[in-house]
Design a protein around this motif. Structure first.
Motif, PDB file in Angstrom:
ATOM      1  N   LEU A 127      -8.240  -3.192   5.270  1.00  0.00           N
ATOM      2  CA  LEU A 127      -7.181  -3.460   4.306  1.00  0.00           C
ATOM      3  C   LEU A 127      -5.900  -2.702   4.644  1.00  0.00           C
ATOM      4  O   LEU A 127      -4.800  -3.156   4.340  1.00  0.00           O
ATOM      5  N   VAL A 128      -6.053  -1.545   5.283  1.00  0.00           N
ATOM      6  CA  VAL A 128      -4.871  -0.783   5.708  1.00  0.00           C
ATOM      7  C   VAL A 128      -4.129  -1.547   6.795  1.00  0.00           C
ATOM      8  O   VAL A 128      -2.902  -1.663   6.772  1.00  0.00           O
TER       9      VAL A 128
ATOM     10  N   TRP B  24       0.610   5.363  -0.271  1.00  0.00           N
ATOM     11  CA  TRP B  24      -0.392   6.427  -0.235  1.00  0.00           C
ATOM     12  C   TRP B  24       0.242   7.760   0.146  1.00  0.00           C
ATOM     13  O   TRP B  24       1.293   7.811   0.775  1.00  0.00           O
TER      14      TRP B  24
ATOM     15  N   LEU C 112      -1.500  -1.321  -4.146  1.00  0.00           N
ATOM     16  CA  LEU C 112      -2.540  -0.311  -4.026  1.00  0.00           C
ATOM     17  C   LEU C 112      -1.876   1.065  -3.960  1.00  0.00           C
ATOM     18  O   LEU C 112      -1.037   1.302  -3.086  1.00  0.00           O
TER      19      LEU C 112
ATOM     20  N   ALA D  11     -14.882  -4.848   1.708  1.00  0.00           N
ATOM     21  CA  ALA D  11     -13.542  -5.410   1.510  1.00  0.00           C
ATOM     22  C   ALA D  11     -13.453  -6.893   1.868  1.00  0.00           C
ATOM     23  O   ALA D  11     -12.370  -7.476   1.780  1.00  0.00           O
TER      24      ALA D  11
ATOM     25  N   ALA E  91      -2.775   4.938  -3.505  1.00  0.00           N
ATOM     26  CA  ALA E  91      -3.901   5.785  -3.099  1.00  0.00           C
ATOM     27  C   ALA E  91      -3.438   7.182  -2.702  1.00  0.00           C
ATOM     28  O   ALA E  91      -2.333   7.358  -2.183  1.00  0.00           O
TER      29      ALA E  91
ATOM     30  N   VAL F 111      -6.293   7.449   2.497  1.00  0.00           N
ATOM     31  CA  VAL F 111      -6.873   6.197   2.967  1.00  0.00           C
ATOM     32  C   VAL F 111      -7.587   6.425   4.295  1.00  0.00           C
ATOM     33  O   VAL F 111      -7.243   7.331   5.055  1.00  0.00           O
TER      34      VAL F 111
ATOM     35  N   LEU G  87       0.853  -1.193   0.000  1.00  0.00           N
ATOM     36  CA  LEU G  87       0.000   0.000   0.000  1.00  0.00           C
ATOM     37  C   LEU G  87       0.885   1.237   0.000  1.00  0.00           C
ATOM     38  O   LEU G  87       1.651   1.463   0.937  1.00  0.00           O
TER      39      LEU G  87
ATOM     40  N   LEU H 135     -10.769   2.402  -0.492  1.00  0.00           N
ATOM     41  CA  LEU H 135      -9.846   2.726   0.608  1.00  0.00           C
ATOM     42  C   LEU H 135     -10.014   4.163   1.097  1.00  0.00           C
ATOM     43  O   LEU H 135      -9.542   4.506   2.175  1.00  0.00           O
TER      44      LEU H 135
ATOM     45  N   ASN I  27      -9.870   1.354   7.798  1.00  0.00           N
ATOM     46  CA  ASN I  27     -10.170   0.326   6.805  1.00  0.00           C
ATOM     47  C   ASN I  27      -9.358  -0.933   7.111  1.00  0.00           C
ATOM     48  O   ASN I  27      -8.139  -0.857   7.296  1.00  0.00           O
TER      49      ASN I  27
END
Length: 438
Positions: free
Chosen positions: A207-208, A24, A196, A177, A198, A201, A22, A86, A205
């Motif tokens: 997914l983070v 971001w 990912l 998710a 982004a 974010v 990830l 996200l 979340n």
């Protein structure tokens, strides 16, 4: 825990690949880092067959692609840019712009799905997208629920996308998710990796958290305010391939000349690295080769726009282009000046009830103390009283809707300039739009 992009790239070069990455933060840095990571993960010709880009994909679609074996054996990488699933419900001010940009670039399905995903954050579906439909959210609701300011052009865009979605039977992509989380729980196929990229974010979340636990998180944020912007670490990163560094005073010169424009910073540093013969780029090199691009250098243009003086604005831009100023630099100045007028318009409503005091002494006595309090609360520096008075005078010559429409026109101009349109014609059209019927 955020990792350094260079450490992540070194790990991948050494063969240590994580199933989830990830990145971001600042858009240019994130995209640049994601592209570099993909090149390291897929360094050979197989990249074309074992690489998938799913912009505007839902978590379920991303999970299906990530779980699918590639045509040829080997590593597979799935890249998702600006995943809406996200993003925080509020806070990403460019979400509507991303959808519009994709739409105008001919990627209508992607643009529609991005817009639907944005609306879905507030619980709105396709039937509520058309502003003229029964039960559609109002302009105020878009602002309250999603922090999105809708201009007149946006309302037409929403209607057009709504019609397209009905005709093509496009529904909002799922934001849940769980499909991706279940895949990582079961186990991603060996050698497969999800990247990912982004802008913002939602820290809550799942997914983070998953990326932090089972992969790598790379935060690439930069300070929004000029005085807080740290140029030196970025300069060191950009100059590393050239084996060069900035000398005394060079960083300060660069910061004053280009502000916090990261993309322009890299471009100027590459130019400086090519020009300078020694290992050090000196302040004199910056003074010689780097032009001023910060808003303060466009004072004449700012004055013309605040006075809605179209002729003066056109004369200035024609002269500036004749001296080598790029259309994108002028566009950046127009956008920045317009944002400043919009901020001053908000202050005018907030501190003076929408009516500017007729005299400077009256302004200084009644309104400016509130401007000072606002700056102090934001830990910023208050402008000079007379400069603040002139700025509010300029803002008062526009309606709020006109300024919002002007920002939309800036976004359209940005796309046109990046599509190789004539800089002169694009900027002239933009100035006609901003100055309006004055």
């Amino acid at each position: 825990m955020s990792a350094d992009i260079e450490d992540v790239l070194d790990e991948a070069k050494a063969g240590k690949v994580h199933p989830l990455y990830l990145l971001w933060g600042e858009e240019y840095l994130v995209r640049r880092g994601a592209d570099e990571l993909v090149k390291v993960l897929l360094p050979d010709a197989s990249a074309g067959l074992n690489f998938a880009v799913l912009d505007a994909g839902s978590p379920r679609e991303v999970a299906q692609e990530l779980a699918t074996l590639p045509l040829f054996p080997g590593r597979k990488v799935v890249l998702v840019r600006d995943p809406e699933f996200l993003a925080p419900k509020k806070g990403r001010g460019d979400a509507l712009g991303k959808a519009r940009e994709a739409w105008k670039a001919g990627k209508r399905k992607e643009g529609a799905r991005r817009l639907l995903a944005l609306a879905a954050r507030a619980g709105w579906g396709v039937d509520q997208l058309d502003p003229g439909a029964s039960g559609a959210p109002s302009v105020e609701q878009w602002k309250d629920e999603l922090n999105v300011e809708l201009a007149e052009a946006d309302l037409a865009f929403l209607k057009e996308v709504a019609t397209f979605c009905r005709e093509e039977r496009i529904t909002a992509p799922e934001g849940d998710a769980s499909a991706l989380l279940e895949l990582f729980q079961k186990g991603v196929p060996p050698g497969h990796a999800l990247v990912l990229a982004a802008s913002e974010v939602d820290a809550k979340n799942p997914l983070v958290k998953l990326a932090a636990d089972k992969g790598r998180v790379v935060e690439r944020k930069v300070a929004a305010r000029h005085k807080d912007f740290e140029l030196e670490p970025l300069a060191e990163e950009f100059l590393r391939p050239f084996k060069k560094k900035l000398g005394k005073g060079a960083a300060e010169q660069l910061k004053e000349r280009i502000g916090g424009n990261v993309r322009l910073l890299q471009s100027e540093l590459e130019k400086l690295a090519t020009y300078s013969e020694g290992p050090t780029i000196e302040a004199a090199d910056v003074a010689l080769l780097v032009a001023h691009t910060r808003e303060e250098e466009f004072f004449e243009l700012s004055e013309a726009l605040q006075n809605r003086n179209l002729k003066a604005a056109l004369d200035y831009t024609l002269d500036a282009m004749g001296q080598g100023v790029h259309g994108l630099q002028l566009l950046g100045a127009v956008a920045s000046i317009t944002r400043g007028m919009l901020e001053n318009h908000e202050r005018l409503e907030k501190f003076a009830g929408g009516s500017l005091p007729r005299s400077f002494p009256d302004f200084k006595a009644r309104v400016f103390p509130k401007v000072e309090e606002e700056a102090k609360a934001a830990k910023g520096k208050a402008p000079h009283p007379y400069a603040a008075f002139l700025a509010m005078q300029g803002a008062a010559r526009y309606k709020r809707r006109e300024l919002l429409d002007a920002l939309v026109a800036c976004a359209d101009a940005d796309l046109a300039l990046k599509s190789s349109a004539s800089s002169k014609l694009v900027i002239e059209r933009l100035l006609w739009t901003v100055c309006g019927s004055a």
